[in-house]
Design a protein around this motif. Structure first.
Motif, PDB file in Angstrom:
ATOM      1  N   ILE A  87      46.799  35.455  38.123  1.00 36.14           N
ATOM      2  CA  ILE A  87      46.190  35.088  39.405  1.00 36.14           C
ATOM      3  C   ILE A  87      46.231  36.271  40.372  1.00 36.14           C
ATOM      4  CG2 ILE A  87      46.415  33.612  41.442  1.00 36.14           C
ATOM      5  CD1 ILE A  87      47.393  31.402  39.516  1.00 36.14           C
ATOM      6  N   LEU A  88      47.362  36.985  40.406  1.00 36.90           N
ATOM      7  CA  LEU A  88      47.469  38.152  41.291  1.00 36.90           C
ATOM      8  C   LEU A  88      46.497  39.254  40.876  1.00 36.90           C
ATOM      9  CD1 LEU A  88      51.341  38.416  41.714  1.00 36.90           C
ATOM     10  CD2 LEU A  88      49.687  37.726  43.448  1.00 36.90           C
ATOM     11  N   THR A  89      46.278  39.389  39.584  1.00 36.90           N
ATOM     12  CA  THR A  89      45.396  40.443  39.074  1.00 36.90           C
ATOM     13  C   THR A  89      43.927  40.090  39.241  1.00 36.90           C
ATOM     14  OG1 THR A  89      47.064  41.043  37.441  1.00 36.90           O
ATOM     15  CG2 THR A  89      44.835  41.848  37.058  1.00 36.90           C
ATOM     16  N   ASN A  90      43.552  38.861  38.865  1.00 37.13           N
ATOM     17  CA  ASN A  90      42.135  38.473  38.807  1.00 37.13           C
ATOM     18  C   ASN A  90      41.685  37.565  39.940  1.00 37.13           C
ATOM     19  OD1 ASN A  90      41.884  39.859  36.308  1.00 37.13           O
ATOM     20  ND2 ASN A  90      42.865  38.123  35.320  1.00 37.13           N
ATOM     21  N   GLY A  91      42.641  36.990  40.668  1.00 37.68           N
ATOM     22  CA  GLY A  91      42.286  36.039  41.712  1.00 37.68           C
ATOM     23  C   GLY A  91      41.975  34.679  41.107  1.00 37.68           C
ATOM     24  N   LYS A  92      41.943  33.657  41.980  1.00 33.82           N
ATOM     25  CA  LYS A  92      41.626  32.308  41.523  1.00 33.82           C
ATOM     26  C   LYS A  92      41.260  31.481  42.746  1.00 33.82           C
ATOM     27  CE  LYS A  92      43.502  28.316  39.084  1.00 33.82           C
ATOM     28  NZ  LYS A  92      44.683  27.747  38.438  1.00 33.82           N
ATOM     29  N   GLY A  93      40.141  30.800  42.704  1.00 25.40           N
ATOM     30  CA  GLY A  93      39.711  30.012  43.854  1.00 25.40           C
ATOM     31  C   GLY A  93      39.475  30.924  45.053  1.00 25.40           C
ATOM     32  N   ILE A  94      40.152  30.612  46.158  1.00 25.37           N
ATOM     33  CA  ILE A  94      39.995  31.461  47.349  1.00 25.37           C
ATOM     34  C   ILE A  94      40.972  32.634  47.367  1.00 25.37           C
ATOM     35  CG2 ILE A  94      39.079  29.587  48.756  1.00 25.37           C
ATOM     36  CD1 ILE A  94      41.871  29.509  50.132  1.00 25.37           C
ATOM     37  N   MET A  95      41.860  32.677  46.365  1.00 22.07           N
ATOM     38  CA  MET A  95      42.824  33.775  46.258  1.00 22.07           C
ATOM     39  C   MET A  95      42.107  35.013  45.727  1.00 22.07           C
ATOM     40  SD  MET A  95      46.017  34.876  46.264  1.00 22.07           S
ATOM     41  CE  MET A  95      46.937  36.198  45.520  1.00 22.07           C
ATOM     42  N   PRO A  96      41.994  36.069  46.560  1.00 17.41           N
ATOM     43  CA  PRO A  96      41.310  37.279  46.083  1.00 17.41           C
ATOM     44  C   PRO A  96      42.218  38.116  45.189  1.00 17.41           C
ATOM     45  CG  PRO A  96      42.023  37.590  48.340  1.00 17.41           C
ATOM     46  CD  PRO A  96      42.365  36.171  47.966  1.00 17.41           C
ATOM     47  N   ALA A  97      41.598  38.886  44.335  1.00 17.80           N
ATOM     48  CA  ALA A  97      42.343  39.807  43.475  1.00 17.80           C
ATOM     49  C   ALA A  97      42.674  41.066  44.257  1.00 17.80           C
ATOM     50  CB  ALA A  97      41.497  40.164  42.257  1.00 17.80           C
ATOM     51  N   GLY A  98      43.722  41.765  43.837  1.00 18.23           N
ATOM     52  CA  GLY A  98      44.027  43.081  44.382  1.00 18.23           C
ATOM     53  C   GLY A  98      44.837  43.111  45.665  1.00 18.23           C
ATOM     54  N   LEU A  99      45.448  41.996  46.058  1.00 13.48           N
ATOM     55  CA  LEU A  99      46.268  42.022  47.271  1.00 13.48           C
ATOM     56  C   LEU A  99      47.602  42.716  47.039  1.00 13.48           C
ATOM     57  CD1 LEU A  99      45.703  38.475  48.797  1.00 13.48           C
ATOM     58  CD2 LEU A  99      44.712  40.641  49.512  1.00 13.48           C
ATOM     59  N   ILE A 100      48.072  42.701  45.800  1.00 14.87           N
ATOM     60  CA  ILE A 100      49.344  43.330  45.442  1.00 14.87           C
ATOM     61  C   ILE A 100      49.020  44.546  44.583  1.00 14.87           C
ATOM     62  CG2 ILE A 100      51.557  42.988  44.251  1.00 14.87           C
ATOM     63  CD1 ILE A 100      51.250  41.254  46.724  1.00 14.87           C
ATOM     64  N   PRO A 101      49.647  45.707  44.861  1.00 14.60           N
ATOM     65  CA  PRO A 101      49.398  46.887  44.022  1.00 14.60           C
ATOM     66  C   PRO A 101      49.737  46.602  42.563  1.00 14.60           C
ATOM     67  CG  PRO A 101      50.656  47.485  45.980  1.00 14.60           C
ATOM     68  CD  PRO A 101      50.564  45.991  45.956  1.00 14.60           C
ATOM     69  N   ALA A 102      48.968  47.188  41.661  1.00 12.34           N
ATOM     70  CA  ALA A 102      49.133  46.944  40.220  1.00 12.34           C
ATOM     71  C   ALA A 102      50.549  47.256  39.742  1.00 12.34           C
ATOM     72  CB  ALA A 102      48.115  47.761  39.441  1.00 12.34           C
ATOM     73  N   ASP A 103      51.207  48.239  40.365  1.00 12.22           N
ATOM     74  CA  ASP A 103      52.566  48.605  39.957  1.00 12.22           C
ATOM     75  C   ASP A 103      53.567  47.488  40.230  1.00 12.22           C
ATOM     76  OD1 ASP A 103      51.443  51.035  39.350  1.00 12.22           O
ATOM     77  OD2 ASP A 103      52.192  52.035  41.157  1.00 12.22           O
ATOM     78  N   ASN A 104      53.279  46.635  41.207  1.00 12.54           N
ATOM     79  CA  ASN A 104      54.240  45.614  41.626  1.00 12.54           C
ATOM     80  C   ASN A 104      53.868  44.206  41.179  1.00 12.54           C
ATOM     81  OD1 ASN A 104      55.685  47.600  42.932  1.00 12.54           O
ATOM     82  ND2 ASN A 104      54.699  47.250  44.891  1.00 12.54           N
ATOM     83  N   ILE A 105      52.802  44.042  40.429  1.00 17.75           N
ATOM     84  CA  ILE A 105      52.344  42.700  40.065  1.00 17.75           C
ATOM     85  C   ILE A 105      53.384  41.959  39.227  1.00 17.75           C
ATOM     86  CG2 ILE A 105      50.691  41.453  38.603  1.00 17.75           C
ATOM     87  CD1 ILE A 105      48.507  43.082  39.865  1.00 17.75           C
ATOM     88  N   ASP A 106      53.982  42.611  38.236  1.00 15.87           N
ATOM     89  CA  ASP A 106      54.970  41.928  37.400  1.00 15.87           C
ATOM     90  C   ASP A 106      56.173  41.470  38.210  1.00 15.87           C
ATOM     91  OD1 ASP A 106      53.491  42.096  35.073  1.00 15.87           O
ATOM     92  OD2 ASP A 106      54.384  44.018  34.485  1.00 15.87           O
ATOM     93  N   GLN A 107      56.646  42.318  39.096  1.00 17.21           N
ATOM     94  CA  GLN A 107      57.806  41.965  39.918  1.00 17.21           C
ATOM     95  C   GLN A 107      57.462  40.839  40.892  1.00 17.21           C
ATOM     96  OE1 GLN A 107      58.134  45.966  41.224  1.00 17.21           O
ATOM     97  NE2 GLN A 107      59.993  46.340  40.032  1.00 17.21           N
ATOM     98  N   MET A 108      56.273  40.896  41.493  1.00 16.26           N
ATOM     99  CA  MET A 108      55.847  39.852  42.418  1.00 16.26           C
ATOM    100  C   MET A 108      55.658  38.539  41.671  1.00 16.26           C
ATOM    101  SD  MET A 108      55.203  39.307  45.571  1.00 16.26           S
ATOM    102  CE  MET A 108      54.263  38.355  46.733  1.00 16.26           C
ATOM    103  N   ALA A 109      55.075  38.592  40.476  1.00 10.14           N
ATOM    104  CA  ALA A 109      54.864  37.397  39.674  1.00 10.14           C
ATOM    105  C   ALA A 109      56.192  36.737  39.321  1.00 10.14           C
ATOM    106  CB  ALA A 109      54.081  37.723  38.410  1.00 10.14           C
ATOM    107  N   GLU A 110      57.171  37.535  38.960  1.00  8.27           N
ATOM    108  CA  GLU A 110      58.496  36.986  38.645  1.00  8.27           C
ATOM    109  C   GLU A 110      59.114  36.344  39.877  1.00  8.27           C
ATOM    110  OE1 GLU A 110      62.833  38.411  36.934  1.00  8.27           O
ATOM    111  OE2 GLU A 110      61.088  39.719  36.672  1.00  8.27           O
TER     112      GLU A 110
END
Length: 116
Positions: A87-110
């Protein structure tokens, strides 16, 4: 004895020029450091700070991330780390993609998947 009313403005102008001069000198030094980094110098990775990253989320998900006007609560989503990362990478619904830098997506997802 009358004071000249223009003197304070002249002093402010002189202080502003001095400030611009010294900030320009500092900028030259910073430009050299930036150029060194671009040439493959030592790269410093920013540490992930969930509280700082969640400030991006507050606008839609509410101050405590418990849901806002248009966005759901992030607490107890039941989503896995991989689903949140998608969801953080691709977005979903009204959630846009790319709000979190790619380097931090795994940590934010956890972090989001562990919110209770």
């Amino acid at each position: 004895m009358k004071r000249n009313p223009i003197v304070p403005y002249i002093l402010i102008m002189v202080m502003g020029l001095v400030l611009v001069f010294f900030l320009g000198i500092k900028g030259i030094g910073d430009a050299k450091e930036i150029a060194k980094e671009a040439e493959g110098g030592e790269e410093v990775a920013a540490e992930f700070n969930p509280e700082a990253a969640s400030k991006t989320c507050i606008g839609c998900h509410g101050e405590n991330l418990e849901g806002g006007g248009a966005a759901p609560s992030l607490h107890g989503t039941g989503l896995s780390k991989e689903e949140v990362a998608d969801i953080l990478t691709n977005g979903k619904g009204i959630m846009p993609a790319g709000l979190i830098p790619a380097d931090n997506i795994d940590q934010m997802a956890e972090w989001v998947s562990n919110l209770k």
